[in-house]
Design an enzyme around this catalytic site. Sequence first.
Site, PDB file in Angstrom:
ATOM      1  N   ASP A 111       0.838  -1.200   0.000  1.00  0.00           N
ATOM      2  CA  ASP A 111       0.000   0.000   0.000  1.00  0.00           C
ATOM      3  C   ASP A 111       0.877   1.257   0.000  1.00  0.00           C
ATOM      4  O   ASP A 111       0.377   2.372  -0.105  1.00  0.00           O
ATOM      5  CB  ASP A 111      -1.004  -0.004   1.169  1.00  0.00           C
ATOM      6  CG  ASP A 111      -0.345   0.077   2.517  1.00  0.00           C
ATOM      7  OD1 ASP A 111       0.902  -0.042   2.606  1.00  0.00           O
ATOM      8  OD2 ASP A 111      -1.069   0.263   3.524  1.00  0.00           O
ATOM      9  N   ASP A 163      -1.436  -6.207  -0.705  1.00  0.00           N
ATOM     10  CA  ASP A 163      -1.492  -5.525   0.601  1.00  0.00           C
ATOM     11  C   ASP A 163      -2.874  -4.873   0.749  1.00  0.00           C
ATOM     12  O   ASP A 163      -3.276  -4.063  -0.101  1.00  0.00           O
ATOM     13  CB  ASP A 163      -0.397  -4.446   0.599  1.00  0.00           C
ATOM     14  CG  ASP A 163       0.056  -4.053   1.982  1.00  0.00           C
ATOM     15  OD1 ASP A 163      -0.370  -4.684   2.971  1.00  0.00           O
ATOM     16  OD2 ASP A 163       0.857  -3.099   2.069  1.00  0.00           O
ATOM     17  N   GLU A 181       8.279  -4.017  10.837  1.00  0.00           N
ATOM     18  CA  GLU A 181       8.722  -2.736  10.281  1.00  0.00           C
ATOM     19  C   GLU A 181       9.186  -1.788  11.384  1.00  0.00           C
ATOM     20  O   GLU A 181       8.467  -1.565  12.369  1.00  0.00           O
ATOM     21  CB  GLU A 181       7.577  -2.085   9.482  1.00  0.00           C
ATOM     22  CG  GLU A 181       7.992  -0.729   8.906  1.00  0.00           C
ATOM     23  CD  GLU A 181       7.037  -0.158   7.866  1.00  0.00           C
ATOM     24  OE1 GLU A 181       6.061  -0.846   7.511  1.00  0.00           O
ATOM     25  OE2 GLU A 181       7.293   0.981   7.429  1.00  0.00           O
TER      26      GLU A 181
HETATM   27  O1  KIV Z   1       3.424  -1.188   1.690  1.00  0.00           O
HETATM   28  C1  KIV Z   1       4.607  -1.531   1.825  1.00  0.00           C
HETATM   29  O2  KIV Z   1       5.484  -1.237   0.993  1.00  0.00           O
HETATM   30  C2  KIV Z   1       4.941  -2.297   3.020  1.00  0.00           C
HETATM   31  C3  KIV Z   1       6.392  -2.597   3.246  1.00  0.00           C
HETATM   32  C4  KIV Z   1       7.049  -1.438   3.889  1.00  0.00           C
HETATM   33  C5  KIV Z   1       6.583  -3.842   4.044  1.00  0.00           C
HETATM   34  O3  KIV Z   1       4.096  -2.640   3.779  1.00  0.00           O
END
Ligand code: KIV
Length: 274
Positions: free
Chosen positions: A45, A84, A189
């Site tokens: 995301d 995501d 993270e």
């Molecule tokens: O959205 C994204 O790029 C993420 C990464 C930082 C793991 O969740």
Amino acid sequence: MSRVSIPDIYEAYEDGEPLTMLTAYDAPIARQVDAGGVDMILVGDSAGHNHHGYDDTLPLTLEEALSNTAAVDRAVENAMVIGDLPFLTYGTSLEESVENAGRFIKEAGADAVKLETAPGGETTIEIVDRLTELGVPVQGHVGLTPQRLRQIGGGYVQGRGHDSSATVDALVETAERLADAGVFSLVLEAVTEETGKRVTEAVDVPTIGIGAGRYVDGQVLVTTDLLGLGGESYRLSKQYADLDATIHDAVEEYVTDVRNGNFPTRENAYDPID
Ligand code: KIV
């Protein structure tokens, strides 16, 4: 050749091989990331700011995320593709969460989905439980969870135990509960190195760190940061190329060529007349 599967991820994890994951939001980048040999591609995301030009991840819509995931799916042959779930496309109700997560698998071709969990987050743990029971592979995400940015007040490192940072114990417990609920892996993270190590020791699923230090089972970076493509320079990241400069120079050269009459040439013309 079929894509990396969950048993493949576990085989690498059990053999102690570090796992690799990078983000991609479109087909051309996904194709190169896949060819480079990563195990997993996250259609993050982070597309919100890195691809769609929003200020952060929050405005990204379900339809935008599905469209990005479908583009990546069409380009990828080998890596596992993980969609995501955007802010508030899960958690509002169990039914809606399952339905939206299902669209990443059924419509966009994802192999798994990822969602963020706040320390002690009952609602998302229940969603993980339901999704995994139904056969939707889920990657968890704890530590700094950017979808809660308004609540946390900034990109604070987690595991330090002050107002905007959860305690190590809370993060370890949340990770354990997510593992019990069935996540096949866990993104950590922006956590202290101690948090990364303790979570990794506590759970029996691979931990994938981004700013989680050295004692985790794998690493993920945001590809635009790695490529220097409109990305940002963070302590947790490493820039391996400077595509902004490469693109800028190429565009300047094109503009100069057209203005000076150096492009197009006779070789670029169809049936040239002289
Ligand atoms: O959205 C994204 O790029 C993420 C990464 C930082 C793991 O969740």
